[in-house]
Design a protein around this motif. Structure first.
Motif, PDB file in Angstrom:
ATOM      1  N   GLN A 182       0.808  -1.216   0.000  1.00  0.00           N
ATOM      2  CA  GLN A 182       0.000   0.000   0.000  1.00  0.00           C
ATOM      3  C   GLN A 182       0.840   1.264   0.000  1.00  0.00           C
ATOM      4  OE1 GLN A 182      -2.468  -0.539   3.445  1.00  0.00           O
ATOM      5  NE2 GLN A 182      -3.605  -2.258   2.544  1.00  0.00           N
ATOM      6  N   ASN A 183       2.057   1.176   0.494  1.00  0.00           N
ATOM      7  CA  ASN A 183       2.924   2.349   0.600  1.00  0.00           C
ATOM      8  C   ASN A 183       4.090   2.322  -0.383  1.00  0.00           C
ATOM      9  OD1 ASN A 183       2.078   4.069   3.196  1.00  0.00           O
ATOM     10  ND2 ASN A 183       1.695   1.900   3.611  1.00  0.00           N
ATOM     11  N   GLY A 184       3.976   1.492  -1.415  1.00  0.00           N
ATOM     12  CA  GLY A 184       4.965   1.470  -2.476  1.00  0.00           C
ATOM     13  C   GLY A 184       6.325   0.930  -2.060  1.00  0.00           C
ATOM     14  N   MET A 185       6.355   0.140  -0.986  1.00  0.00           N
ATOM     15  CA  MET A 185       7.630  -0.394  -0.475  1.00  0.00           C
ATOM     16  C   MET A 185       7.834  -1.793  -1.052  1.00  0.00           C
ATOM     17  SD  MET A 185       6.886   0.964   3.395  1.00  0.00           S
ATOM     18  CE  MET A 185       8.515   0.847   4.086  1.00  0.00           C
ATOM     19  N   THR A 186       8.032  -1.840  -2.366  1.00  0.00           N
ATOM     20  CA  THR A 186       8.042  -3.115  -3.074  1.00  0.00           C
ATOM     21  C   THR A 186       9.412  -3.495  -3.637  1.00  0.00           C
ATOM     22  OG1 THR A 186       7.276  -1.959  -5.065  1.00  0.00           O
ATOM     23  CG2 THR A 186       5.594  -2.986  -3.657  1.00  0.00           C
TER      24      THR A 186
END
Length: 311
Positions: A192-196
């Motif tokens: 959800q927070n773009g920590m991919t």
């Protein structure tokens, strides 16, 4: 396989260390066994990959395995908590060997070491001066000093050191300790927070889910006491002091923590090693090598004969 939970204290210590001893099938205390010291990753604990995966696999090959909690972490003593001090982490390995050689069933001439992630770099660093280690293996090894100077400090190591200095002064004057959480709370939060980014997301999937979650694996670090990490290099003097057989195992799926790079570096620089080997696994990542059955099996296919030859 029998697993014993032990605590011990050396003469130079003010706290106990906690460890799991994994004994091979048919263990006979009257015999002497080759023994492996298994070193957990940064932010991990003995119940995770160092014992449950690699410790188990090594015990099944006939080794006594000692998987321990680092000082200040897990169930080992030391205060304040959550200190990540590379010099202490390396000294812990010698402390475990001190304990191992006091056990009648440990063959002191056949002691090796294996570490995962940061533990892989720690076992390599230990072998430079700890010649009771006769062979060492780093699984997806990460040179934590390099990582702290680069990505973990956002490529601003001086700024990080100045912030640590300020915080340590505040804590010395009574302020609350700043304990940093190293990972997102869940894979869902990370998405959800773009920590991919691969390593960050896969670390979260390992440490923050039932897959790898363990009570002692806190994934926390005391910020004010991390200064020495930034001046540390796991591979300093490797060219002259890494005389023992060594093996680095890396996955070719790259991530930001840099294990592929570090594995190649320590292998390339270990020019005086009696037998240096680099194992690359094409379809696997850093955290696949923590516990994915196929990745671990491929790694052990190389580790088993290597250790059998040298221990």
């Amino acid at each position: 396989m029998n697993i014993q939970k032990v605590t011990f204290r050396n003469a130079d210590m003010a706290w106990d260390m906690a460890a799991l001893i994994l004994l091979p099938e048919g263990f006979d205390e009257s015999k002497r066994y080759p023994t492996m010291v298994s070193v957990h990753p940064f932010g991990s604990c003995k119940e995770q990959t160092s014992s449950a995966v690699y410790g188990k696999a090594l015990a099944e090959l006939g080794y006594v395995v000692i998987a321990f909690d680092a000082s200040f972490q897990g169930e080992s003593g030391g205060s304040p908590r959550y200190v990540e001090d590379p010099s202490q982490r390396v000294e812990d390995i010698s402390r475990v060997i001190d304990y191992a050689v006091s056990l009648p069933y440990v063959d002191e001439d056949r002691i090796g070491g294996l570490g995962i992630c940061g533990g892989g770099a720690y076992i390599f660093s230990s072998a430079l001066t700890e010649k009771r280690l006769k062979a060492v293996v780093g699984i997806t090894p990460v040179n934590l000093g390099r990582l702290f100077r680069e990505g973990f400090s956002q490529y601003n190591p001086i700024g990080a050191l100045e912030a640590m200095a300020t915080q340590r002064t505040a804590e010395a004057r009574g302020a609350e300790l700043q304990v940093n959480e190293l990972l997102p709370p869940s894979p869902e939060f990370a998405k959800q927070n773009g920590m991919t980014e691969r390593d960050l997301f896969e670390a979260t999937d390992y440490y923050k889910t039932p897959r790898g979650q363990a009570e002692g694996g806190a994934t926390r670090m005391l910020f004010s006491h991390a200064q020495k990490t930034l001046s540390w290099d796991a591979f300093a003097f490797v060219e002259t002091l890494m005389t023992q057989p060594m093996m680095a195992v890396v996955g070719q799926k790259l991530g930001a923590f840099g294990a592929y790079r570090d594995g190649h570096e320590v292998y390339g620089r270990s020019i005086v090693s009696k037998d240096r080997q680099l194992v690359e696994l094409q379809d696997w990542s850093h955290y696949d090598l923590y516990d994915h059955p196929q990745a671990v099996s491929l790694a052990m296919e190389k580790i088993g004969p290597f250790l059998s030859q040298h221990l």
